[in-house]
Design a protein around this motif. Structure first.
Motif, PDB file in Angstrom:
ATOM      1  N   ASP A 114       0.824  -1.222   0.000  1.00 18.70           N
ATOM      2  CA  ASP A 114       0.000   0.000   0.000  1.00 18.70           C
ATOM      3  C   ASP A 114       0.856   1.270   0.000  1.00 18.70           C
ATOM      4  O   ASP A 114       0.473   2.288  -0.568  1.00 18.70           O
ATOM      5  CB  ASP A 114      -0.908   0.056   1.243  1.00 18.70           C
ATOM      6  CG  ASP A 114      -1.999  -0.999   1.191  1.00 18.70           C
ATOM      7  OD1 ASP A 114      -2.158  -1.626   0.119  1.00 18.70           O
ATOM      8  OD2 ASP A 114      -2.676  -1.207   2.219  1.00 18.70           O
ATOM      9  N   THR A 115       1.979   1.236   0.715  1.00 19.84           N
ATOM     10  CA  THR A 115       2.768   2.459   0.887  1.00 19.84           C
ATOM     11  C   THR A 115       3.949   2.530  -0.079  1.00 19.84           C
ATOM     12  O   THR A 115       4.523   3.610  -0.258  1.00 19.84           O
ATOM     13  CB  THR A 115       3.339   2.541   2.322  1.00 19.84           C
ATOM     14  OG1 THR A 115       4.095   1.340   2.572  1.00 19.84           O
ATOM     15  CG2 THR A 115       2.246   2.670   3.357  1.00 19.84           C
ATOM     16  N   GLY A 116       4.347   1.391  -0.657  1.00 17.71           N
ATOM     17  CA  GLY A 116       5.544   1.348  -1.495  1.00 17.71           C
ATOM     18  C   GLY A 116       6.806   1.622  -0.680  1.00 17.71           C
ATOM     19  O   GLY A 116       7.845   2.018  -1.222  1.00 17.71           O
ATOM     20  N   PHE A 117       6.713   1.418   0.607  1.00 19.36           N
ATOM     21  CA  PHE A 117       7.835   1.735   1.510  1.00 19.36           C
ATOM     22  C   PHE A 117       8.885   0.622   1.461  1.00 19.36           C
ATOM     23  O   PHE A 117       8.547  -0.564   1.403  1.00 19.36           O
ATOM     24  CB  PHE A 117       7.292   1.905   2.936  1.00 19.36           C
ATOM     25  CG  PHE A 117       8.300   2.402   3.924  1.00 19.36           C
ATOM     26  CD1 PHE A 117       8.572   3.762   4.027  1.00 19.36           C
ATOM     27  CD2 PHE A 117       9.004   1.519   4.743  1.00 19.36           C
ATOM     28  CE1 PHE A 117       9.509   4.231   4.938  1.00 19.36           C
ATOM     29  CE2 PHE A 117       9.941   1.982   5.653  1.00 19.36           C
ATOM     30  CZ  PHE A 117      10.196   3.347   5.749  1.00 19.36           C
ATOM     31  N   ASP A 118      10.160   1.026   1.519  1.00 21.45           N
ATOM     32  CA  ASP A 118      11.252   0.060   1.515  1.00 21.45           C
ATOM     33  C   ASP A 118      11.736  -0.127   2.959  1.00 21.45           C
ATOM     34  O   ASP A 118      12.182   0.836   3.600  1.00 21.45           O
ATOM     35  CB  ASP A 118      12.389   0.619   0.634  1.00 21.45           C
ATOM     36  CG  ASP A 118      13.580  -0.329   0.584  1.00 21.45           C
ATOM     37  OD1 ASP A 118      13.549  -1.376   1.298  1.00 21.45           O
ATOM     38  OD2 ASP A 118      14.534  -0.015  -0.144  1.00 21.45           O
ATOM     39  N   LEU A 119      11.633  -1.352   3.463  1.00 17.52           N
ATOM     40  CA  LEU A 119      11.987  -1.632   4.863  1.00 17.52           C
ATOM     41  C   LEU A 119      13.395  -1.158   5.223  1.00 17.52           C
ATOM     42  O   LEU A 119      13.689  -0.856   6.380  1.00 17.52           O
ATOM     43  CB  LEU A 119      11.893  -3.138   5.136  1.00 17.52           C
ATOM     44  CG  LEU A 119      10.507  -3.712   5.455  1.00 17.52           C
ATOM     45  CD1 LEU A 119      10.614  -5.199   5.738  1.00 17.52           C
ATOM     46  CD2 LEU A 119       9.874  -2.997   6.644  1.00 17.52           C
ATOM     47  N   LYS A 120      14.269  -1.102   4.197  1.00 20.72           N
ATOM     48  CA  LYS A 120      15.668  -0.699   4.470  1.00 20.72           C
ATOM     49  C   LYS A 120      15.755   0.761   4.929  1.00 20.72           C
ATOM     50  O   LYS A 120      16.758   1.195   5.487  1.00 20.72           O
ATOM     51  CB  LYS A 120      16.525  -0.913   3.222  1.00 20.72           C
ATOM     52  CG  LYS A 120      16.593  -2.376   2.822  1.00 20.72           C
ATOM     53  CD  LYS A 120      17.874  -2.724   2.092  1.00 20.72           C
ATOM     54  CE  LYS A 120      17.941  -4.213   1.823  1.00 20.72           C
ATOM     55  NZ  LYS A 120      16.859  -4.674   0.896  1.00 20.72           N
ATOM     56  N   LYS A 121      14.675   1.522   4.676  1.00 19.06           N
ATOM     57  CA  LYS A 121      14.681   2.925   5.122  1.00 19.06           C
ATOM     58  C   LYS A 121      14.398   3.066   6.624  1.00 19.06           C
ATOM     59  O   LYS A 121      14.485   4.158   7.179  1.00 19.06           O
ATOM     60  CB  LYS A 121      13.618   3.723   4.350  1.00 19.06           C
ATOM     61  CG  LYS A 121      14.153   4.227   2.999  1.00 19.06           C
ATOM     62  CD  LYS A 121      13.075   4.858   2.160  1.00 19.06           C
ATOM     63  CE  LYS A 121      12.454   6.112   2.747  1.00 19.06           C
ATOM     64  NZ  LYS A 121      11.316   6.574   1.908  1.00 19.06           N
ATOM     65  N   LEU A 122      14.028   1.957   7.256  1.00 16.76           N
ATOM     66  CA  LEU A 122      13.699   2.045   8.695  1.00 16.76           C
ATOM     67  C   LEU A 122      14.945   2.330   9.515  1.00 16.76           C
ATOM     68  O   LEU A 122      16.024   1.803   9.223  1.00 16.76           O
ATOM     69  CB  LEU A 122      13.086   0.720   9.185  1.00 16.76           C
ATOM     70  CG  LEU A 122      11.674   0.392   8.714  1.00 16.76           C
ATOM     71  CD1 LEU A 122      11.274  -0.986   9.229  1.00 16.76           C
ATOM     72  CD2 LEU A 122      10.687   1.450   9.203  1.00 16.76           C
TER      73      LEU A 122
END
Ligand code: KG4
Ligand code: ZN
Length: 334
Positions: free
Chosen positions: A65-73
């Motif tokens: 849904d967000t297109g978020f990349d977990l590596k940005k956490l």
């Protein structure tokens, strides 16, 4: 700075991706209420198994849904305590696995701290303030003098308010969870039945709700009652107690700001009564929107961000705790 928050302390499986700069990037929540409804309350083992089943698919959905990349956490926030221990174990293990894989720190959050900071998602509140926490497991008054600085002022000696709503709903055959149904039915009735308001006259910030539930049971056993009037009478008694004890706490501390949080703060009568009270007595009132009153991961993300900014992280061997008091947690994780 970005965090992923994990909340599994009871019967909601919730995840949130939150950024310090942009706020909530995405959140997702799966309620198990329907599953537990047929048992009239949360079944701990079932709850834990549902969390295990649903966490990965929910994370997948959230990332899609967000297109978020977990590596940005930058770190993982999670609810450490209090809650159903099996349910907490699932969420904590999930958070730990992610942190290990991503090589990111873990940040523990107290569930009630999450509830308190749910109001900050809509803008900060100035310190000091009082927090009235009314949920399924807790009914407490706290003085909050800064982030992590919590002083317990008083609370229920027996049932929590949300628990009484759920038990009364069960007595009357209204299903689980009881809060929203009683809220709706009460608005169609009148508080015509005399019910007790335990400890209300006494000079204490402690409260008691089990006698009220017993009085409702007696009325139900007599069989002569109208459901909407019963709900209105029960709700009116609860609100009288909450109002009186909150006013007493404001008077005793001299604090002029109040936040009301936790599942029961979604209640329409509570919102109406406390809004009137704040106008009449001239104090500042903040209540989160109903979606953030009940359990969610946004509040865990917000509190996690505050902890991380203060350099508070958990060691790899961190273990969930079933019931650490908020004031103890605030001191030990500082
Ligand atoms: O904060 P919460 O979602 O979970 C806990 O931390 O316990 O609170 C759940 C409780 C349940 O007892 C539920 O019946 C109650 O909040 N609740 C309400 C309402 N919506 C949820 N109680 C009264 N009125 C409502 N509208
Ligand atoms: Zn809660």
């Amino acid at each position: 700075m970005h965090t992923l928050a994990v909340e599994t302390s009871c019967d909601e499986t919730a995840l949130c991706i939150y950024s310090e700069e942009e706020g909530v990037i995405g959140d997702i929540l799966l309620s198990q209420a329907q599953l537990h409804a047929r048992y009239g309350g949360v079944v701990p083992e079932l709850s834990a198994r549902e969390h295990t089943r649903n966490l990965l698919p929910l994370l997948d959905q959230l990332l899609r849904d967000t297109g978020f990349d977990l590596k940005k956490l930058d770190f993982i926030s999670f609810t450490l305590t209090p809650g159903l221990i099996l349910s907490l174990v699932v969420g904590v293990s999930f958070a730990k696995s992610l942190a290990y894989y991503l090589k990111r720190p873990l940040v523990p959050v107290h569930h009630l701290e999450g509830h308190i900071y749910s109001v900050f998602l809509q803008g900060p509140v100035e310190y000091p303030f009082l927090a009235l926490i009314v949920s399924g497991g807790h009914t407490d008054l706290y003085l909050v003098e800064g982030f992590g600085r919590y002083t317990f002022l008083g609370g229920t000696l027996d049932d929590a308010v949300g628990e009484s709503y759920d038990k009364v709903a069960k007595l009357v055959g209204l299903g689980y969870p009881g809060g929203p149904v009683i809220d709706r039915l009460a608005s169609q009735g009148e508080p015509i039945y005399a019910l007790p308001r335990p400890l209300v006259e006494e000079d204490t910030l402690n409260m008691s709700f089990s006698g009220l539930k017993t009085a409702v049971r007696r009325l139900v056993e007599q069989g002569e009652y109208r459901r909407e009037h019963l709900c209105a009478s029960f709700q009116s008694a609860v609100m009288d107690v909450l109002e009186r004890k909150t006013l007493l706490a404001l008077r005793q501390t001299g604090v002029r700001r109040l936040v009301v949080v936790g599942g029961v703060s979604a209640n329409s009568e509570l919102r109406r009564r406390f809004t009137q009270l704040s106008q009449r007595h001239g104090f500042e009132l903040r209540i989160p929107p109903p979606r953030l009153s009940t359990d969610n991961a946004q509040m865990i993300a917000y509190a996690g961000m505050e902890r991380f900014k203060r350099g508070i992280t958990a060691p790899e061997e961190v273990n969930p705790e079933p019931n650490t008091p908020l004031e103890v947690f605030g001191k030990s994780w500082s």
